[in-house]
Structures are given as C-alpha cells and as structure tokens.
Design a protein around this motif. Structure first.
Motif, PDB file in Angstrom:
ATOM      1  N   PHE A  48      54.982  25.404  12.314  1.00 36.78           N
ATOM      2  CA  PHE A  48      55.336  24.133  11.677  1.00 36.78           C
ATOM      3  C   PHE A  48      56.524  24.397  10.770  1.00 36.78           C
ATOM      4  N   HIS A  49      57.588  23.610  10.950  1.00 35.81           N
ATOM      5  CA  HIS A  49      58.766  23.787  10.099  1.00 35.81           C
ATOM      6  C   HIS A  49      58.931  22.577   9.199  1.00 35.81           C
ATOM      7  N   ASN A  50      58.650  22.747   7.928  1.00 34.87           N
ATOM      8  CA  ASN A  50      58.888  21.701   6.940  1.00 34.87           C
ATOM      9  C   ASN A  50      58.430  20.316   7.432  1.00 34.87           C
ATOM     10  N   VAL A  51      57.203  20.269   7.929  1.00 36.10           N
ATOM     11  CA  VAL A  51      56.681  19.037   8.520  1.00 36.10           C
ATOM     12  C   VAL A  51      56.112  18.110   7.450  1.00 36.10           C
ATOM     13  N   SER A  52      56.541  16.858   7.499  1.00 34.27           N
ATOM     14  CA  SER A  52      55.934  15.840   6.657  1.00 34.27           C
ATOM     15  C   SER A  52      55.439  14.740   7.574  1.00 34.27           C
ATOM     16  N   PHE A  53      54.322  14.141   7.194  1.00 35.84           N
ATOM     17  CA  PHE A  53      53.761  13.119   8.071  1.00 35.84           C
ATOM     18  C   PHE A  53      53.032  12.031   7.299  1.00 35.84           C
ATOM     19  N   LYS A  54      53.348  10.788   7.648  1.00 40.66           N
ATOM     20  CA  LYS A  54      52.603   9.628   7.134  1.00 40.66           C
ATOM     21  C   LYS A  54      51.937   8.958   8.316  1.00 40.66           C
ATOM     22  N   TYR A  55      50.701   8.547   8.178  1.00 40.92           N
ATOM     23  CA  TYR A  55      50.075   7.778   9.255  1.00 40.92           C
ATOM     24  C   TYR A  55      50.779   6.430   9.342  1.00 40.92           C
ATOM     25  N   PRO A  56      50.880   5.875  10.559  1.00 42.39           N
ATOM     26  CA  PRO A  56      51.539   4.576  10.708  1.00 42.39           C
ATOM     27  C   PRO A  56      50.882   3.548   9.793  1.00 42.39           C
ATOM     28  N   GLY A  57      51.685   2.784   9.101  1.00 41.83           N
ATOM     29  CA  GLY A  57      51.154   1.730   8.250  1.00 41.83           C
ATOM     30  C   GLY A  57      50.683   2.198   6.881  1.00 41.83           C
ATOM     31  N   THR A  63      56.646  12.847  10.965  1.00 40.63           N
ATOM     32  CA  THR A  63      57.631  11.899  10.438  1.00 40.63           C
ATOM     33  C   THR A  63      58.933  12.637  10.161  1.00 40.63           C
ATOM     34  N   GLU A  64      58.807  13.823   9.592  1.00 40.78           N
ATOM     35  CA  GLU A  64      59.977  14.682   9.377  1.00 40.78           C
ATOM     36  C   GLU A  64      59.618  16.110   9.766  1.00 40.78           C
ATOM     37  N   GLY A  65      60.623  16.897  10.030  1.00 43.40           N
ATOM     38  CA  GLY A  65      60.393  18.294  10.386  1.00 43.40           C
ATOM     39  C   GLY A  65      59.992  18.420  11.841  1.00 43.40           C
ATOM     40  N   GLU A  66      59.709  19.657  12.280  1.00 43.83           N
ATOM     41  CA  GLU A  66      59.312  19.828  13.683  1.00 43.83           C
ATOM     42  C   GLU A  66      58.291  20.941  13.856  1.00 43.83           C
ATOM     43  N   ILE A  67      57.589  20.848  14.965  1.00 46.95           N
ATOM     44  CA  ILE A  67      56.632  21.889  15.332  1.00 46.95           C
ATOM     45  C   ILE A  67      57.185  22.562  16.582  1.00 46.95           C
ATOM     46  N   THR A  68      57.176  23.870  16.587  1.00 45.79           N
ATOM     47  CA  THR A  68      57.748  24.557  17.748  1.00 45.79           C
ATOM     48  C   THR A  68      56.732  25.455  18.443  1.00 45.79           C
ATOM     49  N   ALA A 105      50.279  12.384   4.440  1.00 48.45           N
ATOM     50  CA  ALA A 105      49.062  13.136   4.717  1.00 48.45           C
ATOM     51  C   ALA A 105      49.386  14.633   4.777  1.00 48.45           C
ATOM     52  N   LEU A 106      50.619  14.939   5.175  1.00 46.46           N
ATOM     53  CA  LEU A 106      51.130  16.320   5.110  1.00 46.46           C
ATOM     54  C   LEU A 106      52.519  16.239   4.487  1.00 46.46           C
ATOM     55  N   LYS A 107      52.848  17.202   3.648  1.00 47.28           N
ATOM     56  CA  LYS A 107      54.139  17.139   2.963  1.00 47.28           C
ATOM     57  C   LYS A 107      54.790  18.513   2.954  1.00 47.28           C
ATOM     58  N   ASN A 108      56.016  18.575   3.450  1.00 51.18           N
ATOM     59  CA  ASN A 108      56.786  19.833   3.469  1.00 51.18           C
ATOM     60  C   ASN A 108      55.919  21.024   3.863  1.00 51.18           C
ATOM     61  N   PHE A 109      55.347  20.862   5.024  1.00 50.70           N
ATOM     62  CA  PHE A 109      54.330  21.798   5.459  1.00 50.70           C
ATOM     63  C   PHE A 109      54.912  22.865   6.379  1.00 50.70           C
ATOM     64  N   LYS A 123      45.895  17.149  14.609  1.00 50.51           N
ATOM     65  CA  LYS A 123      46.355  15.982  15.390  1.00 50.51           C
ATOM     66  C   LYS A 123      47.834  16.102  15.719  1.00 50.51           C
ATOM     67  N   LEU A 124      48.607  16.608  14.772  1.00 51.59           N
ATOM     68  CA  LEU A 124      50.037  16.786  15.038  1.00 51.59           C
ATOM     69  C   LEU A 124      50.241  17.878  16.085  1.00 51.59           C
ATOM     70  N   LEU A 125      49.444  18.913  15.963  1.00 49.01           N
ATOM     71  CA  LEU A 125      49.536  20.024  16.906  1.00 49.01           C
ATOM     72  C   LEU A 125      49.271  19.531  18.326  1.00 49.01           C
ATOM     73  N   CYS A 126      48.330  18.609  18.463  1.00 42.00           N
ATOM     74  CA  CYS A 126      47.983  18.070  19.781  1.00 42.00           C
ATOM     75  C   CYS A 126      48.845  16.873  20.150  1.00 42.00           C
ATOM     76  N   ARG A 127      49.808  16.591  19.344  1.00 46.82           N
ATOM     77  CA  ARG A 127      50.732  15.478  19.586  1.00 46.82           C
ATOM     78  C   ARG A 127      50.045  14.128  19.681  1.00 46.82           C
ATOM     79  N   LEU A 128      48.930  13.959  18.971  1.00 44.12           N
ATOM     80  CA  LEU A 128      48.342  12.626  18.885  1.00 44.12           C
ATOM     81  C   LEU A 128      49.280  11.765  18.047  1.00 44.12           C
ATOM     82  N   TYR A 129      50.020  12.426  17.173  1.00 46.42           N
ATOM     83  CA  TYR A 129      51.105  11.789  16.436  1.00 46.42           C
ATOM     84  C   TYR A 129      52.266  12.773  16.421  1.00 46.42           C
TER      85      TYR A 129
END
Ligand code: ATP
Ligand code: MG
Length: 322
Positions: A79-88, A131-136, A93-97, A122-128
């Motif tokens: 995970f590279h600097n991943v940030s994520f907000k659930y839609p709406g 929002t920022e950053g990337e997983i490789t 839920a994750l910040k600069n991770f 969930k991010l790992l499984c691409r359910l979402y």
C-alpha cells in the motif's frame, strides 16, 4: 330446489353433481387466478428492482494484465500512501496508509473497532478502489490486473462471511464440483473433522434446513471452521483472515493456532484479531488506529514503546489474564 327437481326426475342426478362440481371448481380457480395476479404484481416490483440493479453501470476500472504465475509465490503487495473514504461519507476510513506484506510471512493486524482493518482488506480485494494513493502487486497497480486472475491469488475469510444452504462439500469448494478428499482434509485442518464424521451423509450433508429437511444447523464457531476450510481449499498464495477465531471456543482456537503454521505453510498470511494474546506469537504485528498504521513490530518491540497504542490495548486485555 335443484335437488328436488332432480329427485322429481327433471334432471339426471349425474348431471347435477357434474354441474355443481364444475361451478365449485370454477370459483376455486377464479380465486386462485386473482391471487396469482396479485402475486404477479408484487413480484414484478421485485423484478424491477433486480433489473435496476443489473443495469447499474460497472464503474470499477477494469484491468486486463495477466498476473505472473510464479512457482515461488513471490507476490508482493504494498500500500502506497493510501487514503480512502467510503462513498457518501466525508471521514477517512484509511489515511496516508503505507504497508508492505512480506512474502511468505504472517502478519497479525490489531486495532480498535473502526480503526480500518476490514477496510484495508476490502481495498486489497478491490471491493473499493483507494480515494488516493495506490496498491501494488509486484510493483504494478492492482487495478491494471484482470480482476478474476488477481483474485485467484487470494483466499479471504471476511468477518461477515456467508455459508449457503447447500451441501457441506460445495460450501467448502465454493463450487458444484467438489474434490471430496481435499474438502475433507481442509475441514479436518480447520477443526471440523470430528463433526464431519458424525454426519451420515458426509460432505453431501446439506447445511441449514431451507432446502433440505435433513439439513444440519451449525453453530457460529462451526460456521467459522467451515469458512476457514473454504479458504484452505482454495489454496491461494495469499491468505487473509478477518477475525478467524472470534467465535471459536478456547480449545478450538488454540488448535487452529497450533496448526496455523502448517496450514499456511509458505503462504503470505494476514490475520486480523482482537485477541492480542493470540497475535503475540506472530513476529510481525501491525497496529491500526483511526485509519492509520501506528506501529509495527513483534510483541516485545511494540510493548517496549511506552505510551503506545499497543501497550494500551495489551494492558486492557492483559488484566483479565492475571
Ligand atoms: N460500508 C461502509 N460505509 C461507510 N462507512 C463505513 C463502511 N464500512 C466501514 N465504515 C467506516 O469505516 C471505518 C473503518 O471501518 P472498518 O470496518 O475498517 O473497521 P475495523 O477496524 O474492521 O473494525 P472492527 O474491529 O469492528 O471490525 C469505521 O469508522 C466505519 O464506520
Ligand atoms: Mg473489521
């Protein structure tokens, strides 16, 4: 009076019976017809919703890259600097991770409720998508891989996994075709062996009673063992367990942990647990807090960091064990 006239010989008895029967059956069928019409109307509403769902656009980015088939299972997730907000929502839920899964090693993840542990999976499984950053995966953004191939790399047991009212074997294989021997072995490893021996129909025993009166009801812990067996059956290079032992009794739990090394062998494994005492034996522990990775290391290292989150969590639980 019809009866009387029939008696008087105006109509034949047989005809009267026949007509009465016909009229009764007409009334019955009319009633059934009205009911069916009503049912049709209600069901159409469900169907409309279903079609609406099917028509939803698939907004997920679809990659086409094939994943490398590696015998050495060297699949490195980061995970590279991943940030994520659930839609709406507008809280992260994750910040600069940042997190790297070490190939072939076990990582235990701990943290309070809502700290983002399941979100990471969930991010790992691409359910979402982040929002920022990337997983490789091996340096390439996971979005670029063909989704089905990418998911072949993972065996995941979610916190809210579901079993189906189908035969036990199919639940383990997650398919209609079941390798009986392998399914039985996986159930055995997951601690369901004894219970399986008690089933007269073995792997063909149906779970739950919805479709089969002979079906068996399983307890929460037994369900968890079956879910674990399903993950083992898939035999993927990366295994992810979200609260794998929450519903297990202490003996079953210690059995699973004792077998865990053997179960995961050289796989990369991530397991999330609220029981710090069971993570303690993992030499790599990640501590989540409010959507961030706040600590990582082994038990002694983490506890050595005075005033840390891990110390707080540990002390909160440890008092019950003294
Ligand atoms: N589907 C969702 N929609 C909106 N917000 C969500 C959703 N799922 C989780 N959240 C929020 O995201 C945050 C992180 O949740 P997450 O499920 O990752 O926590 P967790 O660490 O797995 O907690 P637990 O230990 O209870 O399983 C929480 O604040 C939660 O309220
Ligand atoms: Mg969770």
């Amino acid at each position: 009076s019809i009866g009387l006239r029939a008696l008087a010989g105006m109509y034949a008895i047989g005809s009267v019976v026949q007509y009465v029967g016909a009229i009764t059956s007409l009334v019955d069928n009319l009633t059934a017809f009205v009911y069916t019409c009503a049912g049709l109307k209600t069901n159409c509403q469900y169907l409309a919703q279903f079609y609406e769902f099917l028509d939803l656009p698939d907004i997920k980015y679809k990659g086409s890259l094939t994943t490398e088939k590696r015998i050495d299972n060297h699949y490195e997730i980061e995970f590279h600097n991943v940030s994520f907000k659930y839609p709406g929502t507008d809280t992260y839920a994750l910040k600069n991770f940042d997190l790297k899964l070490r190939v072939g090693q076990r990582l235990a993840v701990v943290g309070m409720n809502g700290s983002g542990k399941t979100t990471m999976i969930k991010l790992l499984c691409r359910l979402y998508d982040p929002t920022e950053g990337e997983i490789t995966l091996n340096g390439i953004n996971i979005k670029k891989y063909d989704y089905a191939e990418y998911m072949d790399l993972f065996a995941v047991v979610f916190q809210d996994f579901k079993l189906f009212a189908l035969p036990l074997g199919q639940n383990v294989a997650a398919a209609a075709q079941v390798d009986q021997e392998r399914a039985a072995l996986c159930l055995e490893k997951a601690g369901f062996g004894k219970r399986l021996q008690g089933f007269s129909q073995g792997l063909d025993t149906c779970l739950y009673k919805e479709f089969d009166k002979e079906g068996v009801e399983v307890s929460g812990g037994e369900a968890q063992k079956i879910a674990l067996a399903r993950a083992l059956y898939k035999d993927a290079p990366i295994i992810v367990l979200d609260e794998p032992t929450a519903a297990l009794d202490p003996i079953a739990e210690s059995e699973v942990y004792a077998k865990f090394n053997e179960i995961v062998k050289a796989k990369t494994a991530v397991y999330i647990s609220h029981r710090l005492s069971s993570c303690r034996f993992c030499d790599d522990i990640a501590v989540f807090h409010e959507g961030r990775l706040v600590q990582r290391g082994n038990h002694e290292q983490l506890l050595g960091e005075k005033g840390s989150k891990y110390e707080e969590l540990w002390n909160a639980q440890a008092q019950y064990y003294q």
